[in-house]
Design a protein around this motif. Sequence first.
Motif, PDB file in Angstrom:
ATOM      1  N   VAL A 218      55.226   5.519   9.059  1.00 21.64           N
ATOM      2  CA  VAL A 218      55.493   6.849   8.505  1.00 21.64           C
ATOM      3  C   VAL A 218      56.950   6.939   8.054  1.00 21.64           C
ATOM      4  O   VAL A 218      57.255   7.406   6.953  1.00 21.64           O
ATOM      5  N   ALA A 219      57.858   6.467   8.906  1.00 23.95           N
ATOM      6  CA  ALA A 219      59.284   6.495   8.563  1.00 23.95           C
ATOM      7  C   ALA A 219      59.583   5.604   7.373  1.00 23.95           C
ATOM      8  O   ALA A 219      60.372   5.969   6.479  1.00 23.95           O
ATOM      9  N   LEU A 220      58.979   4.421   7.329  1.00 22.75           N
ATOM     10  CA  LEU A 220      59.254   3.486   6.232  1.00 22.75           C
ATOM     11  C   LEU A 220      58.793   4.035   4.882  1.00 22.75           C
ATOM     12  O   LEU A 220      59.464   3.832   3.871  1.00 22.75           O
ATOM     13  N   GLU A 221      57.671   4.694   4.860  1.00 19.58           N
ATOM     14  CA  GLU A 221      57.210   5.299   3.600  1.00 19.58           C
ATOM     15  C   GLU A 221      58.217   6.334   3.113  1.00 19.58           C
ATOM     16  O   GLU A 221      58.527   6.407   1.912  1.00 19.58           O
ATOM     17  N   ARG A 222      58.753   7.127   4.020  1.00 20.54           N
ATOM     18  CA  ARG A 222      59.765   8.107   3.635  1.00 20.54           C
ATOM     19  C   ARG A 222      61.036   7.404   3.157  1.00 20.54           C
ATOM     20  O   ARG A 222      61.640   7.796   2.148  1.00 20.54           O
ATOM     21  N   ALA A 223      61.439   6.362   3.885  1.00 21.16           N
ATOM     22  CA  ALA A 223      62.650   5.627   3.516  1.00 21.16           C
ATOM     23  C   ALA A 223      62.519   5.001   2.138  1.00 21.16           C
ATOM     24  O   ALA A 223      63.446   5.065   1.323  1.00 21.16           O
ATOM     25  N   ALA A 224      61.363   4.405   1.874  1.00 18.82           N
ATOM     26  CA  ALA A 224      61.140   3.788   0.568  1.00 18.82           C
ATOM     27  C   ALA A 224      61.189   4.826  -0.547  1.00 18.82           C
ATOM     28  O   ALA A 224      61.718   4.569  -1.644  1.00 18.82           O
ATOM     29  N   GLY A 225      60.674   6.002  -0.283  1.00 19.75           N
ATOM     30  CA  GLY A 225      60.738   7.079  -1.271  1.00 19.75           C
ATOM     31  C   GLY A 225      62.165   7.522  -1.541  1.00 19.75           C
ATOM     32  O   GLY A 225      62.549   7.753  -2.694  1.00 19.75           O
ATOM     33  N   HIS A 226      62.976   7.618  -0.479  1.00 19.22           N
ATOM     34  CA  HIS A 226      64.375   8.007  -0.658  1.00 19.22           C
ATOM     35  C   HIS A 226      65.132   6.944  -1.461  1.00 19.22           C
ATOM     36  O   HIS A 226      65.986   7.277  -2.296  1.00 19.22           O
ATOM     37  N   ALA A 227      64.827   5.672  -1.216  1.00 16.00           N
ATOM     38  CA  ALA A 227      65.479   4.598  -1.966  1.00 16.00           C
ATOM     39  C   ALA A 227      65.094   4.646  -3.442  1.00 16.00           C
ATOM     40  O   ALA A 227      65.948   4.465  -4.321  1.00 16.00           O
ATOM     41  N   ARG A 228      63.832   4.903  -3.725  1.00 14.66           N
ATOM     42  CA  ARG A 228      63.400   5.032  -5.125  1.00 14.66           C
ATOM     43  C   ARG A 228      64.115   6.196  -5.801  1.00 14.66           C
ATOM     44  O   ARG A 228      64.588   6.079  -6.937  1.00 14.66           O
ATOM     45  N   ASP A 229      64.198   7.321  -5.098  1.00 13.04           N
ATOM     46  CA  ASP A 229      64.867   8.492  -5.664  1.00 13.04           C
ATOM     47  C   ASP A 229      66.342   8.214  -5.944  1.00 13.04           C
ATOM     48  O   ASP A 229      66.910   8.736  -6.906  1.00 13.04           O
ATOM     49  N   ALA A 230      66.961   7.390  -5.095  1.00 11.98           N
ATOM     50  CA  ALA A 230      68.381   7.070  -5.245  1.00 11.98           C
ATOM     51  C   ALA A 230      68.619   5.943  -6.241  1.00 11.98           C
ATOM     52  O   ALA A 230      69.770   5.668  -6.601  1.00 11.98           O
TER      53      ALA A 230
ATOM     54  N   GLY B  78      64.728   4.079  10.417  1.00 14.11           N
ATOM     55  CA  GLY B  78      64.214   5.444  10.358  1.00 14.11           C
ATOM     56  C   GLY B  78      63.816   5.842   8.952  1.00 14.11           C
ATOM     57  O   GLY B  78      63.118   5.105   8.249  1.00 14.11           O
ATOM     58  N   GLU B  79      64.273   6.995   8.513  1.00 10.70           N
ATOM     59  CA  GLU B  79      63.914   7.511   7.190  1.00 10.70           C
ATOM     60  C   GLU B  79      64.846   7.015   6.094  1.00 10.70           C
ATOM     61  O   GLU B  79      64.757   7.472   4.954  1.00 10.70           O
ATOM     62  N   GLY B  80      65.739   6.086   6.427  1.00 10.92           N
ATOM     63  CA  GLY B  80      66.449   5.335   5.403  1.00 10.92           C
ATOM     64  C   GLY B  80      67.807   5.825   4.959  1.00 10.92           C
ATOM     65  O   GLY B  80      68.373   5.276   4.022  1.00 10.92           O
ATOM     66  N   ALA B  81      68.390   6.817   5.627  1.00 14.97           N
ATOM     67  CA  ALA B  81      69.671   7.359   5.165  1.00 14.97           C
ATOM     68  C   ALA B  81      70.779   6.307   5.181  1.00 14.97           C
ATOM     69  O   ALA B  81      71.550   6.185   4.220  1.00 14.97           O
TER      70      ALA B  81
ATOM     71  N   VAL C 117      68.071   2.686  -5.732  1.00 12.96           N
ATOM     72  CA  VAL C 117      68.628   1.500  -5.082  1.00 12.96           C
ATOM     73  C   VAL C 117      67.496   0.616  -4.568  1.00 12.96           C
ATOM     74  O   VAL C 117      66.364   1.069  -4.353  1.00 12.96           O
ATOM     75  N   THR C 118      67.827  -0.647  -4.371  1.00 15.67           N
ATOM     76  CA  THR C 118      66.860  -1.619  -3.878  1.00 15.67           C
ATOM     77  C   THR C 118      67.144  -1.946  -2.423  1.00 15.67           C
ATOM     78  O   THR C 118      68.281  -2.258  -2.061  1.00 15.67           O
ATOM     79  N   VAL C 119      66.118  -1.865  -1.613  1.00 13.08           N
ATOM     80  CA  VAL C 119      66.205  -2.203  -0.197  1.00 13.08           C
ATOM     81  C   VAL C 119      65.022  -3.103   0.143  1.00 13.08           C
ATOM     82  O   VAL C 119      63.907  -2.872  -0.320  1.00 13.08           O
ATOM     83  N   ARG C 120      65.270  -4.113   0.937  1.00  6.19           N
ATOM     84  CA  ARG C 120      64.214  -5.003   1.416  1.00  6.19           C
ATOM     85  C   ARG C 120      63.697  -4.441   2.739  1.00  6.19           C
ATOM     86  O   ARG C 120      64.418  -4.384   3.720  1.00  6.19           O
ATOM     87  N   TRP C 121      62.442  -4.031   2.771  1.00  3.64           N
ATOM     88  CA  TRP C 121      61.881  -3.366   3.949  1.00  3.64           C
ATOM     89  C   TRP C 121      61.155  -4.367   4.832  1.00  3.64           C
ATOM     90  O   TRP C 121      60.403  -5.216   4.340  1.00  3.64           O
ATOM     91  N   VAL C 122      61.338  -4.258   6.132  1.00  6.75           N
ATOM     92  CA  VAL C 122      60.647  -5.104   7.102  1.00  6.75           C
ATOM     93  C   VAL C 122      59.963  -4.195   8.108  1.00  6.75           C
ATOM     94  O   VAL C 122      60.625  -3.441   8.832  1.00  6.75           O
ATOM     95  N   HIS C 123      58.638  -4.263   8.145  1.00  4.60           N
ATOM     96  CA  HIS C 123      57.857  -3.409   9.043  1.00  4.60           C
ATOM     97  C   HIS C 123      57.544  -4.207  10.309  1.00  4.60           C
ATOM     98  O   HIS C 123      56.552  -4.949  10.376  1.00  4.60           O
ATOM     99  N   ALA C 124      58.395  -4.084  11.310  1.00  6.50           N
ATOM    100  CA  ALA C 124      58.276  -4.918  12.498  1.00  6.50           C
ATOM    101  C   ALA C 124      59.174  -4.396  13.606  1.00  6.50           C
ATOM    102  O   ALA C 124      60.102  -3.628  13.361  1.00  6.50           O
ATOM    103  N   THR C 125      58.903  -4.845  14.821  1.00  5.76           N
ATOM    104  CA  THR C 125      59.881  -4.689  15.885  1.00  5.76           C
ATOM    105  C   THR C 125      60.951  -5.763  15.698  1.00  5.76           C
ATOM    106  O   THR C 125      60.708  -6.796  15.070  1.00  5.76           O
ATOM    107  N   LEU C 126      62.118  -5.531  16.236  1.00  2.26           N
ATOM    108  CA  LEU C 126      63.213  -6.479  16.061  1.00  2.26           C
ATOM    109  C   LEU C 126      62.841  -7.856  16.584  1.00  2.26           C
ATOM    110  O   LEU C 126      63.112  -8.876  15.945  1.00  2.26           O
TER     111      LEU C 126
END
Length: 226
Positions: free
Chosen positions: A91-103, A68-71, A105-114
Amino acid sequence: MTDDSTAGSPAPAAPSPLDGYAGDPAVRAEWDGIYAERRQLWSGRPNGALVAEVAGLTPGRVLDVGCGEGADAVWLARGGWDVTALEVSGVALERAAGHARDAGVTVRWVHATLTDAALPPASFDLVSAQYPALLRTPDAAAERALTAAVAVGGVLLLVHHAGMDTRQPDEGGFDPADYVWPSMVTAHLGDDWVVEVDEQRARVAPEGGAGAHHTDDLVLRARRLR
């Protein structure tokens, strides 16, 4: 064409979390539409069941399914986890990446279905799926993908809203028969797994955000033995 490799050249842009989507475009479009309807869909705080169940675990590699939005991803990264976060909505991933930058922290993002993510097998110490909308298939693809990602000795944590699996289909298109529920994952586990928690409990619901009206969780926590 000139070789523009001088010291004053701008650094290349960081890869976008939207690069290389893998999955059904219709699923991405559906969830992009849901997120685009609101500036913020979720509360921005980690899920209570995740916080409770992770408390006794040693940080390692974690896969956040449907981030979702990365919380949750940001909270885990702050706690020392090496986080890979998967989401179908750009849309959610862009928000999540922004929250991670603000915090910071480093997160590896995967834009895909499971089921289309091609994740490395048996490589995560924790696979966390908090209220995921996993589509059910005859070959149990989602169930197999969840369990296959867990390393030996690792934990699968699946949390869902209690009662959703027994609801009647509604006019909005929701049919519980279309989705994977904790009982289906439990049934898929073999003798190389031990179920540590399988219960319904009162939900610690954050204020605000979609889903805040749900009062009880179904919590499945299972450990892979071999």
